[in-house]
Design a protein around this motif. Structure first.
Motif, PDB file in Angstrom:
ATOM      1  N   ASP A  39     -12.123  -6.736   2.006  1.00 45.16           N
ATOM      2  CA  ASP A  39     -12.827  -6.381   0.765  1.00 45.16           C
ATOM      3  C   ASP A  39     -11.849  -6.354  -0.409  1.00 45.16           C
ATOM      4  N   ALA A  40     -10.649  -5.860  -0.136  1.00 44.85           N
ATOM      5  CA  ALA A  40      -9.659  -5.730  -1.215  1.00 44.85           C
ATOM      6  C   ALA A  40      -9.219  -7.089  -1.748  1.00 44.85           C
ATOM      7  N   LEU A  41      -9.383  -8.123  -0.934  1.00 42.33           N
ATOM      8  CA  LEU A  41      -8.964  -9.463  -1.355  1.00 42.33           C
ATOM      9  C   LEU A  41     -10.071 -10.248  -2.059  1.00 42.33           C
ATOM     10  N   THR A  59      -4.194  -8.692  -8.704  1.00 43.31           N
ATOM     11  CA  THR A  59      -4.876  -8.643  -7.406  1.00 43.31           C
ATOM     12  C   THR A  59      -4.422  -7.371  -6.700  1.00 43.31           C
ATOM     13  N   ASN A  60      -4.844  -7.214  -5.444  1.00 36.18           N
ATOM     14  CA  ASN A  60      -4.356  -6.082  -4.657  1.00 36.18           C
ATOM     15  C   ASN A  60      -3.209  -6.485  -3.730  1.00 36.18           C
ATOM     16  N   ILE A  61      -2.634  -7.656  -3.990  1.00 33.40           N
ATOM     17  CA  ILE A  61      -1.576  -8.138  -3.098  1.00 33.40           C
ATOM     18  C   ILE A  61      -0.220  -7.584  -3.532  1.00 33.40           C
ATOM     19  N   ALA A  62       0.352  -6.740  -2.657  1.00 32.69           N
ATOM     20  CA  ALA A  62       1.647  -6.101  -2.966  1.00 32.69           C
ATOM     21  C   ALA A  62       2.797  -7.034  -2.627  1.00 32.69           C
ATOM     22  N   ASN A  63       2.587  -7.899  -1.665  1.00 31.99           N
ATOM     23  CA  ASN A  63       3.597  -8.908  -1.337  1.00 31.99           C
ATOM     24  C   ASN A  63       2.938 -10.024  -0.550  1.00 31.99           C
ATOM     25  N   ILE A  70      -2.848 -10.070   7.526  1.00 32.81           N
ATOM     26  CA  ILE A  70      -3.204  -9.284   6.344  1.00 32.81           C
ATOM     27  C   ILE A  70      -2.950  -7.825   6.689  1.00 32.81           C
ATOM     28  N   MET A  71      -2.002  -7.225   5.969  1.00 28.68           N
ATOM     29  CA  MET A  71      -1.617  -5.841   6.274  1.00 28.68           C
ATOM     30  C   MET A  71      -2.220  -4.897   5.265  1.00 28.68           C
ATOM     31  N   ASP A  72      -2.727  -3.804   5.774  1.00 27.86           N
ATOM     32  CA  ASP A  72      -3.326  -2.783   4.920  1.00 27.86           C
ATOM     33  C   ASP A  72      -2.246  -1.767   4.587  1.00 27.86           C
ATOM     34  N   CYS A  73      -1.678  -1.900   3.381  1.00 27.19           N
ATOM     35  CA  CYS A  73      -0.566  -0.985   3.078  1.00 27.19           C
ATOM     36  C   CYS A  73      -1.050   0.298   2.417  1.00 27.19           C
ATOM     37  N   GLY A  74      -2.344   0.429   2.170  1.00 26.49           N
ATOM     38  CA  GLY A  74      -2.862   1.671   1.615  1.00 26.49           C
ATOM     39  C   GLY A  74      -2.538   1.808   0.140  1.00 26.49           C
ATOM     40  N   GLY A  75      -2.456   3.044  -0.318  1.00 26.81           N
ATOM     41  CA  GLY A  75      -2.317   3.320  -1.751  1.00 26.81           C
ATOM     42  C   GLY A  75      -0.995   2.873  -2.360  1.00 26.81           C
ATOM     43  N   TYR A  76       0.086   2.881  -1.544  1.00 31.65           N
ATOM     44  CA  TYR A  76       1.391   2.429  -2.013  1.00 31.65           C
ATOM     45  C   TYR A  76       1.969   1.401  -1.056  1.00 31.65           C
ATOM     46  N   GLY A  77       2.681   0.426  -1.605  1.00 36.71           N
ATOM     47  CA  GLY A  77       3.228  -0.634  -0.756  1.00 36.71           C
ATOM     48  C   GLY A  77       4.698  -0.453  -0.442  1.00 36.71           C
ATOM     49  N   ASP A  78       5.363   0.324  -1.274  1.00 36.29           N
ATOM     50  CA  ASP A  78       6.763   0.713  -1.137  1.00 36.29           C
ATOM     51  C   ASP A  78       7.556  -0.021  -0.058  1.00 36.29           C
ATOM     52  N   TYR A  79       7.490   0.421   1.179  1.00 34.73           N
ATOM     53  CA  TYR A  79       8.293  -0.179   2.248  1.00 34.73           C
ATOM     54  C   TYR A  79       7.516  -1.276   2.976  1.00 34.73           C
ATOM     55  N   THR A  80       6.188  -1.213   2.905  1.00 34.68           N
ATOM     56  CA  THR A  80       5.374  -2.130   3.697  1.00 34.68           C
ATOM     57  C   THR A  80       5.533  -3.575   3.237  1.00 34.68           C
ATOM     58  N   VAL A  81       5.954  -3.776   1.996  1.00 32.49           N
ATOM     59  CA  VAL A  81       6.218  -5.157   1.568  1.00 32.49           C
ATOM     60  C   VAL A  81       7.301  -5.768   2.458  1.00 32.49           C
ATOM     61  N   ALA A 103       0.684  -8.183   2.221  1.00 30.86           N
ATOM     62  CA  ALA A 103       0.496  -6.727   2.251  1.00 30.86           C
ATOM     63  C   ALA A 103      -0.487  -6.426   1.130  1.00 30.86           C
ATOM     64  N   VAL A 104      -1.558  -5.721   1.464  1.00 30.95           N
ATOM     65  CA  VAL A 104      -2.665  -5.559   0.524  1.00 30.95           C
ATOM     66  C   VAL A 104      -2.958  -4.074   0.310  1.00 30.95           C
ATOM     67  N   TYR A 105      -3.065  -3.701  -0.960  1.00 31.57           N
ATOM     68  CA  TYR A 105      -3.399  -2.312  -1.284  1.00 31.57           C
ATOM     69  C   TYR A 105      -4.853  -2.008  -0.942  1.00 31.57           C
ATOM     70  N   THR A 106      -5.090  -0.809  -0.394  1.00 32.03           N
ATOM     71  CA  THR A 106      -6.457  -0.299  -0.217  1.00 32.03           C
ATOM     72  C   THR A 106      -6.424   1.182  -0.586  1.00 32.03           C
ATOM     73  N   ASN A 107      -7.584   1.819  -0.563  1.00 26.57           N
ATOM     74  CA  ASN A 107      -7.641   3.261  -0.846  1.00 26.57           C
ATOM     75  C   ASN A 107      -7.516   4.053   0.448  1.00 26.57           C
ATOM     76  N   GLN A 108      -6.451   3.739   1.172  1.00 21.96           N
ATOM     77  CA  GLN A 108      -6.175   4.478   2.406  1.00 21.96           C
ATOM     78  C   GLN A 108      -4.779   5.076   2.320  1.00 21.96           C
ATOM     79  N   VAL A 109      -4.459   5.862   3.340  1.00 21.00           N
ATOM     80  CA  VAL A 109      -3.142   6.513   3.405  1.00 21.00           C
ATOM     81  C   VAL A 109      -2.048   5.444   3.269  1.00 21.00           C
ATOM     82  N   PRO A 110      -1.038   5.674   2.427  1.00 16.49           N
ATOM     83  CA  PRO A 110       0.008   4.664   2.260  1.00 16.49           C
ATOM     84  C   PRO A 110       0.842   4.502   3.529  1.00 16.49           C
ATOM     85  N   THR A 111       1.619   3.442   3.548  1.00 16.89           N
ATOM     86  CA  THR A 111       2.300   3.083   4.792  1.00 16.89           C
ATOM     87  C   THR A 111       3.770   2.797   4.541  1.00 16.89           C
ATOM     88  N   THR A 112       4.505   2.741   5.632  1.00 19.34           N
ATOM     89  CA  THR A 112       5.944   2.515   5.530  1.00 19.34           C
ATOM     90  C   THR A 112       6.458   1.910   6.827  1.00 19.34           C
TER      91      THR A 112
END
Lengths: 161, 816
Positions: free
Chosen positions: B136-138, B164-168, B320-331, B356-365
């Motif tokens: 959906d985020a894409l 877009t919602n693409i963090a990387n 396609i990775m769900d990195c949640g609210g922040y992409g920080d390390y998940t990129v 790595a795609v942002y969503t409204n879920q818990v951020p990841t690392t």
């Protein structure tokens, strides 16, 4: 506020506690017994285990007022100075710890098991220790460590360990 | 484990970690144990909306709670930070991005007061459309979670796509995958998934910070990488790096989750707000699940092409990775997943995309081995599937495709060095220890199937090409040594292994070499981070440099004293002596502080050795093709399992595990075994039970250990066989490569392969809970289920059954 008295590792300690305060917080924060670890605060991980009258209990599930007058043993109470108890020694020799955060609780719980059942089988040990979590997954070192130490508990079954 | 090659005093032996006596007596001090005079407590206020604009924050009532000192909100910290992509607020500024997003922080004299006040902070929100899954985020027109992405500071290796919602987005290309798939004899197309999981380190993230009146910030934190934390903190506070001191006490587990950006900058600024008093933040378990970062979820759509003989000719993969609210390390997780997608196989045509795609879920690392568990979950299952379709043995198909060190080129175009390891020996060792084709004893209950499966793995540290490390050796009066290294200490045992190397090199008893357990960034040597199983390799090499330098000084002094050429002096057994004339000998204690002649003249001075290590081979990867050299080494390994599968309940039990890794050289055998056992058990726990459940509004419904099950002692396999193969790497310390993370990577696909081999049932999703496995059996092999029902004496009609017969563990069913 209520004043309670605890016997912690053989020393008489008093504390003023709120009605809703848990034993874990009183031990860690009021009395400064830092070997008692907090990791889930709801009785699921077992890291706050202490011995209450010799039996392993989760101190986050016990109100401080309930423990008034109780004999509490924490891992500091198992040995003195630089000498380790047979169980502690066995944990060290078998490499039965990684990050070490859960170690005091595992040592105490194993002590509680072996004092009541020094001939515990593998499956009895596994079952008894399964109220606790070691996320590093050092179970395969803990099991032989506990079994090795059990020999000592069998030898001294009648002594007060 | 492998055989001794040369006579050594310590290398290759089993030595308990040297901090064990402190841990076993409860006297090791963790960040959560630290108390400073006048210390205050912080409590977070977190969002109850998944995606919403913050209209107002009313702190009036909260401030009236006795003991409250101050309340911080996002507007107090108007900047963004992050390790790879600067996309994080310290506290939510304009809007919240997931349920659990920290919005405010209360500082009070007691934790109770802080907690009470936190509940009284009133936040007014205006809901925004939320998006909970990557597909959906894409979609065009999807709600954008980071509108200001183009303004973010981005580390050179990453490519976010603003608007877009693409963090990387990472791309790996080699050959022509499309053309090769068109021509391939067999093409398997499939989709695999993994859910969000929690690192669940037992010590939740804890920070004590003191913003001193001289402008220096001191922090005691439960973290992995003190120097990375220091640098990020200095950046975000805009102060000189040496004005930040990170103390690294004992740390109750990390697994990658304490490597990225932590809570240090927030708590430091809270201390500043609270009139420079020390402040402590300790996350509750629920906050650790929903307000901190966890392992990302992903979907992988893959297409694999094989020739008739099993040759893996083309691999097309879209992660396609769900990195949640922040992409920080998940990129960086997405980059690694992309460049390592071909595992230990030589695949001529690769077309891998990883977003790595942002969503409204818990951020990841980051989490243990990141990028590799992700890639190996599909890859190792595809090999077994192809083998079955081509009537080949799973061993045979791997032999056809395994890379050949010295000959092969990896997917990123790296010529694989000859001493990189021996993947074929790894495979043959698994075969020997597991006997995947041997007779498997039949189970007493006809509805229980016993099966064997295995999977291979490869992994190198995922780090920036310039990630370096250093080491300082300080001699003391009696010839004992303090070893100063920056590598963190959270159970891996690296520092014990480093002490063993130093003791071996100087011929000193081990107790004469110490790494201080509790270290500060102002008093120890730099290393970039403690991640990726890089510690022993990088800090070990730096330590060898320090040893060489110290030895050179010892040789210099002794050659003057003995009046012999330097070449004739040897340093061993804690002394310097002359070759062939053993009576000419000076103990190190007589040189350590300066050698003194009988007349009182002295030469030399306090002995110090320093060493550094930086890779000279690595580079950024080509942004269009992913070509380049990303890793400093590759550890080849694999996992075998013997499982029982209960057809009626869907329950999988791992009865036996086999762990094989070619780690170059065993330094501490006990440490290696701990990692192999720990990796097996954690891998098993994650692949069979662990999943963060999320409801339709973005709430995590199982943020606790009752409903998020973690392996206990009773779950461990009856036997775990562990073999360390030793193919030494010329530039590794004593030939060694890293091992810690590798041990977890292939556990999940090994289990899935065992199920597939015995039943033909394909498991596409982790975790392989009784329910998902049972549903897969019912869908793919209803005949097996019917047979099992008959054997039990019941009806063979399974059509009315919607659920397995028994639930085995609490909290692991989808619908519980």
């Amino acid at each position: 506020m209520k004043k309670i008295t605890l016997n912690v590792n053989g020393r008489r300690r008093t504390a003023n506690v709120e009605d809703n305060e848990i034993l874990l917080d009183v031990l860690r924060d009021t009395l400064g017994v830092k070997s008692v670890k907090a990791a889930c605060w709801r009785g699921e991980c077992g890291l706050c285990s202490v011995l209450m009258y010799g039996k392993a209990v989760k101190s986050c599930l016990i109100l401080a007022v309930e423990a008034d007058g109780a004999k509490i043993t924490t891992v500091e109470g198992l040995s003195r100075g630089e000498s380790l108890s047979p169980l502690q020694k066995s944990f060290v020799e078998h490499g039965a710890m990684q990050c070490g955060f859960c170690t005091p609780a595992f040592v105490l719980t194993a002590h509680s098991l072996l004092t009541t059942n020094p001939t515990a089988t593998d499956s009895e040990i596994k079952e008894y220790m399964s109220g606790l979590i070691c996320r590093c997954g050092t179970y395969n070192q803990m099991l032989p460590a506990i079994k090795e130490a059990a020999k000592h508990y069998r030898k001294h079954a009648s002594d007060d360990l | 484990m492998g055989n001794e090659k040369t006579r050594t005093r310590y290398i290759g032996r089993s030595i308990p970690q040297n901090d064990s006596p402190l841990k076993v007596t409860g006297t090791a001090t963790y960040a959560s144990d630290i108390e400073l005079p006048g210390m205050l407590f912080a409590k977070l206020v977190t969002s109850d909306r998944a995606h919403a604009k913050i209209l107002s924050i009313d702190t009036k009532e909260a401030k009236s709670v006795p003991g409250v000192v101050a309340i911080a909100t996002g507007s107090d910290f108007p900047f963004r930070i992050g390790i790879y992509v600067g996309d994080r607020d310290l506290l939510a500024t304009d809007k919240v991005r997931w349920v659990g997003h920290p919005v405010a922080a209360v500082i009070a004299e007691t934790l109770q007061a802080a907690e009470e006040a936190a509940e009284k902070v009133q936040v007014q929100y205006e809901d925004l459309p939320a998006v909970f899954n990557v597909r959906d985020a894409l979609k065009p027109g999807a709600p954008i979670i980071h509108e200001h992405m183009s303004e973010y500071r981005v580390f050179p290796a990453f490519s976010p796509v603003p608007g877009t919602n693409i963090a990387n987005k990472f791309v790996l290309k080699r050959g022509d995958a499309k053309a090769a798939l068109d021509k391939a004899h067999l093409v398997i197309e499939e989709e695999f998934r993994m859910p969000r999981v929690s690192h669940a380190f037992m010590e939740t993230q804890t920070v004590v910070a003191l913003y001193r009146r001289d402008g220096v910030v001191e922090v005691w934190s439960s973290l992995q990488s003190p120097f990375a934390a220091r640098y990020l903190m200095a950046q975000s506070l805009n102060m000189p790096v040496n004005n930040v001191i990170i103390h690294h006490p004992f740390c109750g587990g990390g697994f990658g989750g304490k490597a990225g950006l932590g809570w240090e900058p927030l708590v430091a600024l809270l201390s500043k707000m609270a009139d420079n008093k020390p402040v402590k933040l300790i996350l509750s378990r629920k906050e650790q699940f929903v307000s901190a970062a966890v392992r990302e979820a992903f979907i992988a759509h893959v297409k694999a092409g094989f020739e008739k003989d099993g040759k893996f000719v083309a691999y097309q993969a879209d992660f396609i990775m769900d990195c949640g609210g922040y992409g920080d390390y998940t990129v960086n997780v997405s980059r690694t997943t992309g460049y390592a997608a071909d595992g230990s196989y030589d695949i001529e045509n690769l077309d891998v995309t990883c977003r790595a795609v942002y969503t409204n879920q818990v951020p990841t690392t980051a989490m243990r081995g990141f990028g590799y568990p992700e890639g190996h979950w599909p890859l190792e299952q595809l090999l077994d599937r192809a083998a079955a379709r081509l009537h080949l043995d799973p061993v045979k198909i791997r032999l056809v495709n395994l890379v050949k060190p010295g000959e092969s080129t990896t997917g990123t175009g790296e010529h694989l060095r000859e001493d990189a390891g021996d993947p074929r020996r790894v495979l043959s060792t698994i075969v020997k220890e597991l006997k995947p084709n041997g007779r498997i004893p039949e189970s007493k209950e006809p509805w229980v199937i016993r099966a064997r499966g295995f999977a291979l793995n490869v992994k190198g540290p995922s780090q920036p090409p310039n990630a370096s490390g250093s080491s300082i050796l300080k001699f003391n009066e009696d010839g004992s040594i303090d070893l100063l290294v920056g590598t963190g200490l959270f159970g891996q045992g690296t520092t014990t292994a480093l002490c063993m190397i130093v003791a071996e090199e100087f011929g000193l008893p081990l107790e004469k070499v110490r790494v201080p357990f509790e270290r500060g960034t102002d008093s120890t040597a730099y290393t970039w981070q403690t991640v990726g199983s890089r510690g022993l390799f990088v800090d070990g090499n730096a330590t060898l440099g320090a040893i060489r330098e110290a030895k050179a000084k010892i040789v210099e002094i002794s050659s003057q004293v003995f009046r012999v050429p330097k070449e004739d002096v040897v340093v061993r057994d804690g002394a310097a002596s002359v070759r062939g004339r053993p009576w000419l000998k000076i103990p190190l204690s007589d040189i350590a502080m300066a050698y003194t002649y009988p007349n009182g003249n002295a030469i030399g001075g306090p002995l110090i050795g320093t060493g550094t290590w930086t890779s000279v081979l690595n580079s950024y990867l080509n942004p269009e093709t992913g070509q380049g050299i990303p890793s400093i080494f590759h550890t080849f390994g694999g996992t075998g399992v013997e499982i029982t599968l209960n057809l009626l309940t869907g329950e999988i039990c791992v009865e036996k595990g086999v762990q094989v890794e070619d780690i170059g050289r065993v330094i501490n055998r006990l440490g290696v075994e701990q990692q192999m056992d720990g990796g097996m058990i954690m891998g098993m726990s994650i692949s069979l039970w662990e999943k963060m459940q999320v409801d339709g509004q973005g709430w995590v419904t199982n943020p606790n250990f009752s409903n998020y099950y973690i392996a206990r002692m009773k779950d461990m396999p009856g036997e775990i066989r562990k073999v360390a193969i030793e193919t030494p790497q010329e530039d590794g310390p004593w030939g060694a490569r890293g091992v810690g993370e590798m041990t977890m990577i292939s556990v999940a696909p090994a289990i899935a392969n065992a199920v597939f081999r015995a039943t033909g049932v394909i498991l596409r999703d982790e975790p392989m809970t009784p329910e998902t496995v049972w549903l897969a059996i019912r869908e793919q092999r209803p005949d097996l289920l019917e047979k099992a029902m008959k054997a039990l004496g019941g009806t063979s009609d399974t059509t009315h059954l919607q659920r397995p017969l028994v639930r085995v563990k609490s909290g692991q069913n989808e619908t519980s």
